[in-house]
Write an enzyme that holds these catalytic residues in place. Sequence first.
Site, PDB file in Angstrom:
ATOM      1  CD  GLU A 166      43.095 -55.489 -37.675  1.00 49.83           C
ATOM      2  OE1 GLU A 166      44.003 -54.978 -37.000  1.00 49.83           O
ATOM      3  OE2 GLU A 166      43.077 -55.426 -38.915  1.00 49.83           O
ATOM      4  CD  GLU A 203      40.117 -52.339 -40.533  1.00 57.86           C
ATOM      5  OE1 GLU A 203      41.311 -52.337 -40.893  1.00 57.86           O
ATOM      6  OE2 GLU A 203      39.766 -52.250 -39.353  1.00 57.86           O
TER       7      GLU A 203
HETATM    8  C1  BGP Z   1      44.013 -52.355 -39.371  1.00 55.63           C
HETATM    9  C2  BGP Z   1      43.321 -51.529 -38.314  1.00 55.63           C
HETATM   10  C3  BGP Z   1      42.856 -50.196 -38.803  1.00 55.63           C
HETATM   11  C4  BGP Z   1      43.696 -49.558 -39.885  1.00 55.63           C
HETATM   12  C5  BGP Z   1      44.313 -50.524 -40.862  1.00 55.63           C
HETATM   13  C6  BGP Z   1      45.379 -49.949 -41.765  1.00 55.63           C
HETATM   14  O1  BGP Z   1      44.835 -53.271 -38.758  1.00 55.63           O
HETATM   15  O2  BGP Z   1      42.194 -52.202 -37.824  1.00 55.63           O
HETATM   16  O3  BGP Z   1      42.588 -49.409 -37.690  1.00 55.63           O
HETATM   17  O4  BGP Z   1      44.495 -48.565 -39.461  1.00 55.63           O
HETATM   18  O5  BGP Z   1      44.835 -51.650 -40.220  1.00 55.63           O
HETATM   19  O6  BGP Z   1      46.619 -49.934 -41.117  1.00 55.63           O
HETATM   20  P1  BGP Z   1      47.555 -48.667 -41.082  1.00 55.63           P
HETATM   21  O7  BGP Z   1      46.750 -47.596 -40.488  1.00 55.63           O
HETATM   22  O8  BGP Z   1      48.712 -49.067 -40.227  1.00 55.63           O
HETATM   23  O9  BGP Z   1      47.947 -48.419 -42.480  1.00 55.63           O
END
Ligand code: BGP
Length: 468
Positions: free
Chosen positions: A177, A369
Amino acid sequence: MEQGLSETFLWGGATAANQCEGAYREGGKGLSTADVVLAGQRGVPRKRTDGVVEGYYYPSHTAIDFYHHYKEDIALFAEMGFRCYRMSIAWSRIFPNGDEEQPNEEGLQFYDRVFDELLKYHITPVVTISHYEIPYHLVKEYRSWSSRRMVDFYCRYCEVLFKRYKGKVKYWMTFNEINVNMLHPEHALGIEIKPDENPYQVIYQASHHEFVASAKAVQIGHSIDPDNKIGMMMLYPTFYAETCNPEDQLVRMEEMNKHYAFSDVMVRGEYSSNMKLYLKRHDVSIKMEPGDEGVLKAGTVDYIGFSYYNSNVATSRKDIQLIDGNMINSVKNKYLTESRWGWSIDPMGLRIALNELYGRYHIPLFVAENGFGAIDVPEETIQDDYRIAYLKEHVQALKDAILIDGVDCFGYTVWGCIDLVSVGTGEMSKRYGMIYVDRDDKGNGSLVRSRKKSFYWYQNLIKTNGKI
Ligand code: BGP
């Protein structure tokens, strides 16, 4: 006959080292930026401490202890039928301080074991080289990516990985990201902006260092193994204009341009004219070294990986109320409902993301993701129909983008395929997994793994190559 997805489509799951491995000081691992962040919760931001301070609870220190459970976890991934597993390497396992000349052999061996285990089940590893963790020493000593020296440290790290895992790993992503740099520099870049600094100058100079580092890594990776596919990875924000008022549309366009500024450099190998003017307006002057422009041009990526959880709304109205989303807060979309953490649920936004990215760049895409954070109620088999519903609709949107719109996308990984620590809140109770892990927000629990209802749903989805 319904036209289907390619038989080689990479269905799988995704995690990041600092959110699942634990064992934060084992095997010679150094401290990372993720190891000094405390837990928070919705509305309560996570705090950072100056090093590890006794008496505090740090979720990454044990996480779900994948470090000791990887065999069991990978066996479960295999049982679901994963064709790929997106994971990250903890930089500080390989270079504990980040600036050493020689890597830590024990750290390298750990990932050898993980890759061997995956390959045993014919699961293709997809590796993020830097996923929201930087050796802490580099932050203290060099102020992280604000220093040009990071380019060399990062490239040395990449070269070690490409050489060591040649023949085992073919798919890579340089930074997770990367566009989040502009939103959360402390988290993404490891840089705390000082009150008297122009934040834009700091963020974009550091991002330039990452662009150069990534482009060099692409070249190193290709020269070590021409079969390597090295991608970038961005958060895709799918912005809608709040109304058809052209003013709202303009705000939408400007929002998107800020995000594309990152992918433009990495895919096209140069700063767009739009970005150059944006930087000028914010008094940014990027210090380039001779040859940087050539490096960016020569090190463009092979594909784009991206995360997609929710869409956002752009408006020209002032005094607005914002709702949460992944890394971005924006106006509520009245056509959508939200998760418990306030993130909108919008499968169509994924189809739009795929189309916008492919239409702009015409290179292969990878949904790195996508997933649904929710509270699960432990029972014999967790009945996570809400997660199944979310995934089902998003997979349909993915299929529509590929089969109706003609987008070239070669894989899809469900975020947090096994429950892990949330990045945003540090909670365990914000669960994404199709595999449950018995651990709570305070670090209690047996760490025992169990299959949720979604486990069987995903297993069937992969078996039928995406039949919903
Ligand atoms: C993205 C990241 C991940 C993951 C996901 C979900 O931005 O790349 O590492 O964690 O978000 O977010 P969260 O964990 O805050 O629910």
